[in-house]
Design a protein around this motif. Structure first.
Motif, PDB file in Angstrom:
ATOM      1  N   LEU A 168       0.842  -1.194   0.000  1.00 49.51           N
ATOM      2  CA  LEU A 168       0.000   0.000   0.000  1.00 49.51           C
ATOM      3  C   LEU A 168       0.872   1.237   0.000  1.00 49.51           C
ATOM      4  O   LEU A 168       1.984   1.223   0.535  1.00 49.51           O
ATOM      5  CB  LEU A 168      -0.876   0.050   1.262  1.00 49.51           C
ATOM      6  CG  LEU A 168      -1.453  -1.239   1.823  1.00 49.51           C
ATOM      7  CD1 LEU A 168      -2.153  -0.949   3.147  1.00 49.51           C
ATOM      8  CD2 LEU A 168      -2.407  -1.866   0.833  1.00 49.51           C
ATOM      9  N   THR A 169       0.374   2.297  -0.565  1.00 49.51           N
ATOM     10  CA  THR A 169       1.009   3.582  -0.330  1.00 49.51           C
ATOM     11  C   THR A 169       0.462   4.129   0.990  1.00 49.51           C
ATOM     12  O   THR A 169      -0.625   3.748   1.451  1.00 49.51           O
ATOM     13  CB  THR A 169       0.707   4.593  -1.452  1.00 49.51           C
ATOM     14  OG1 THR A 169      -0.704   4.855  -1.465  1.00 49.51           O
ATOM     15  CG2 THR A 169       1.142   4.052  -2.809  1.00 49.51           C
ATOM     16  N   PRO A 209      10.134   8.265  -2.422  1.00 47.92           N
ATOM     17  CA  PRO A 209       9.513   8.432  -3.749  1.00 47.92           C
ATOM     18  C   PRO A 209       9.040   7.081  -4.272  1.00 47.92           C
ATOM     19  O   PRO A 209       9.661   6.047  -4.009  1.00 47.92           O
ATOM     20  CB  PRO A 209      10.661   8.981  -4.610  1.00 47.92           C
ATOM     21  CG  PRO A 209      11.903   8.456  -3.942  1.00 47.92           C
ATOM     22  CD  PRO A 209      11.606   8.429  -2.467  1.00 47.92           C
ATOM     23  N   VAL A 210       7.933   7.092  -4.989  1.00 48.49           N
ATOM     24  CA  VAL A 210       7.464   5.848  -5.597  1.00 48.49           C
ATOM     25  C   VAL A 210       8.269   5.593  -6.871  1.00 48.49           C
ATOM     26  O   VAL A 210       8.673   6.531  -7.565  1.00 48.49           O
ATOM     27  CB  VAL A 210       5.956   5.921  -5.930  1.00 48.49           C
ATOM     28  CG1 VAL A 210       5.126   5.874  -4.678  1.00 48.49           C
ATOM     29  CG2 VAL A 210       5.631   7.138  -6.764  1.00 48.49           C
ATOM     30  N   PRO A 211       8.545   4.324  -7.181  1.00 46.92           N
ATOM     31  CA  PRO A 211       9.332   4.017  -8.379  1.00 46.92           C
ATOM     32  C   PRO A 211       8.607   4.362  -9.675  1.00 46.92           C
ATOM     33  O   PRO A 211       9.220   4.655 -10.689  1.00 46.92           O
ATOM     34  CB  PRO A 211       9.579   2.510  -8.269  1.00 46.92           C
ATOM     35  CG  PRO A 211       8.478   2.015  -7.400  1.00 46.92           C
ATOM     36  CD  PRO A 211       8.184   3.114  -6.435  1.00 46.92           C
ATOM     37  N   VAL A 212       7.276   4.303  -9.622  1.00 46.93           N
ATOM     38  CA  VAL A 212       6.420   4.626 -10.766  1.00 46.93           C
ATOM     39  C   VAL A 212       5.182   5.313 -10.200  1.00 46.93           C
ATOM     40  O   VAL A 212       4.670   4.896  -9.155  1.00 46.93           O
ATOM     41  CB  VAL A 212       5.985   3.365 -11.548  1.00 46.93           C
ATOM     42  CG1 VAL A 212       5.095   3.743 -12.721  1.00 46.93           C
ATOM     43  CG2 VAL A 212       7.187   2.578 -12.015  1.00 46.93           C
ATOM     44  N   LEU A 213       4.710   6.362 -10.848  1.00 47.07           N
ATOM     45  CA  LEU A 213       3.487   6.999 -10.375  1.00 47.07           C
ATOM     46  C   LEU A 213       2.304   6.056 -10.613  1.00 47.07           C
ATOM     47  O   LEU A 213       1.984   5.731 -11.767  1.00 47.07           O
ATOM     48  CB  LEU A 213       3.258   8.327 -11.095  1.00 47.07           C
ATOM     49  CG  LEU A 213       4.102   9.509 -10.586  1.00 47.07           C
ATOM     50  CD1 LEU A 213       3.885  10.726 -11.485  1.00 47.07           C
ATOM     51  CD2 LEU A 213       3.755   9.841  -9.140  1.00 47.07           C
ATOM     52  N   PRO A 214       1.646   5.594  -9.552  1.00 47.13           N
ATOM     53  CA  PRO A 214       0.540   4.647  -9.723  1.00 47.13           C
ATOM     54  C   PRO A 214      -0.725   5.341 -10.217  1.00 47.13           C
ATOM     55  O   PRO A 214      -1.029   6.457  -9.807  1.00 47.13           O
ATOM     56  CB  PRO A 214       0.339   4.096  -8.307  1.00 47.13           C
ATOM     57  CG  PRO A 214       0.812   5.191  -7.408  1.00 47.13           C
ATOM     58  CD  PRO A 214       1.931   5.886  -8.132  1.00 47.13           C
ATOM     59  N   ARG A 252       8.490  -3.626  -8.347  1.00 45.86           N
ATOM     60  CA  ARG A 252       9.076  -2.310  -8.080  1.00 45.86           C
ATOM     61  C   ARG A 252       8.422  -1.641  -6.875  1.00 45.86           C
ATOM     62  O   ARG A 252       9.104  -1.051  -6.027  1.00 45.86           O
ATOM     63  CB  ARG A 252       8.968  -1.432  -9.320  1.00 45.86           C
ATOM     64  CG  ARG A 252       9.769  -1.980 -10.515  1.00 45.86           C
ATOM     65  CD  ARG A 252       9.651  -1.111 -11.732  1.00 45.86           C
ATOM     66  NE  ARG A 252      10.332   0.176 -11.565  1.00 45.86           N
ATOM     67  CZ  ARG A 252      10.426   1.096 -12.515  1.00 45.86           C
ATOM     68  NH1 ARG A 252       9.875   0.865 -13.698  1.00 45.86           N
ATOM     69  NH2 ARG A 252      11.052   2.228 -12.295  1.00 45.86           N
ATOM     70  N   PHE A 253       7.104  -1.740  -6.779  1.00 50.47           N
ATOM     71  CA  PHE A 253       6.421  -1.170  -5.612  1.00 50.47           C
ATOM     72  C   PHE A 253       6.826  -1.923  -4.340  1.00 50.47           C
ATOM     73  O   PHE A 253       7.029  -1.306  -3.285  1.00 50.47           O
ATOM     74  CB  PHE A 253       4.909  -1.228  -5.804  1.00 50.47           C
ATOM     75  CG  PHE A 253       4.382  -0.251  -6.819  1.00 50.47           C
ATOM     76  CD1 PHE A 253       4.702   1.096  -6.737  1.00 50.47           C
ATOM     77  CD2 PHE A 253       3.563  -0.666  -7.854  1.00 50.47           C
ATOM     78  CE1 PHE A 253       4.223   2.012  -7.668  1.00 50.47           C
ATOM     79  CE2 PHE A 253       3.073   0.240  -8.781  1.00 50.47           C
ATOM     80  CZ  PHE A 253       3.408   1.575  -8.692  1.00 50.47           C
TER      81      PHE A 253
END
Length: 283
Positions: A168-169, A209-214, A252-253
């Motif tokens: 989860l973020t 930082p997130v690796p990819v913008l979800p 990645r997440f």
């Protein structure tokens, strides 16, 4: 489309019931031979539950079906699932938002990433009620049935031989419906689930930082399918390219998330802030 799905479920159920009668088995006997619960047999035969492919195969083995008949009932299930994927809503009897619940039933490995809403398998009953209330086509009775079905499905978390990984973020923990007390109970449930041997719960804190913008949440079921949980509906894909893409995204997440004690500390911190918020609201 909701009525079409319901009719296809009835056709599948009726065919399985006829095959059971031909085999001279009671529902209880078939449940025992297939290794499923008797309520599952009853609900499937009466068109009130969509079986996973795993459950359908268990029933087929319990019935001793030949290859041709197995193919026939699989085609009937595929027709039901096609109606789910292309449907545009719910008629209040077959609840929208339960696609992911059905998909995880037969999976031994479930991996779910969420950036706004808690994963279905982790939702408390009250949180789930708010989720289903967002569907304009569900009446109160249908919402109640959907919540009950979702909570019942969560028993899979406790089954030996299954593994569930949730990422989860931090935004998920801070995006809340209802009252602060709802989220306090929900966070307490997350702490309890996180302690299970069959579950790994990770949180990507806002300080990383997130690796990819979800853009949306998704759930991988084994390595066979992915449920893409976009608003307002869910879509199941078994396409190889889709699976590879979402496998990579989940990895990645997962690599950016906190697990274990660090995740528990973050949950406790958020709970403390909700307690402060609850105090402020009630004053």
């Amino acid at each position: 489309m909701g009525s079409e799905r319901r009719e296809r479920m009835k056709v599948l159920g009726a065919r399985l019931r006829a095959l059971r009668a031909d085999a001279g088995l009671t529902g209880a006997a078939l449940a025992q031979q297939a290794g499923v619960g008797q309520p599952t047999v009853s609900k499937v035969e009466n068109g009130r539950m969509v079986p996973s492919l795993d459950v359908l195969d268990r029933l087929s083995r319990g019935l001793g079906l030949d290859e041709s008949t197995v193919g026939e009932v699989r085609e009937l299930l595929a027709a039901v699932e096609a109606a789910v994927e292309t449907g545009s809503g719910s008629d209040g009897d077959i609840s929208a938002g339960l696609v992911v619940d059905e998909a995880v039933r037969g999976a031994r490995l479930v991996r779910s990433f969420q950036c706004v809403v808690l994963p279905a398998m982790l939702q408390s009953a009250e949180y789930a009620r708010h989720v289903f209330l967002t569907s304009p086509d569900l009446n109160p009775e249908a919402v109640g049935r959907a919540v009950a079905a979702r909570v019942e499905r969560q028993s899979l978390l406790y089954e030996p031989g299954r593994e569930s990984v949730f990422v989860l973020t931090e935004a998920v923990l801070r995006t809340w419906p209802g009252a602060p007390s709802l989220m306090l109970a929900q966070l307490d449930r997350l702490l309890a689930v996180e302690s299970l041997d069959t579950v790994r719960l990770g949180v990507i804190p806002w300080t990383r930082p997130v690796p990819v913008l979800p853009r949306h949440g998704f759930t991988l079921c084994d390595r066979r399918s992915v449920v893409v949980e976009a608003f307002p509906s869910e879509r199941v894909s078994t396409e190889t390219d889709d699976l590879a893409r979402y496998e990579e995204m989940f990895s990645r997440f997962e690599g950016a998330a906190l697990f274990g004690g660090e995740a528990r500390d973050l949950l406790m911190q958020v709970m403390g802030e909700f307690r402060e918020l609850e105090t402020a609201v009630t004053q």
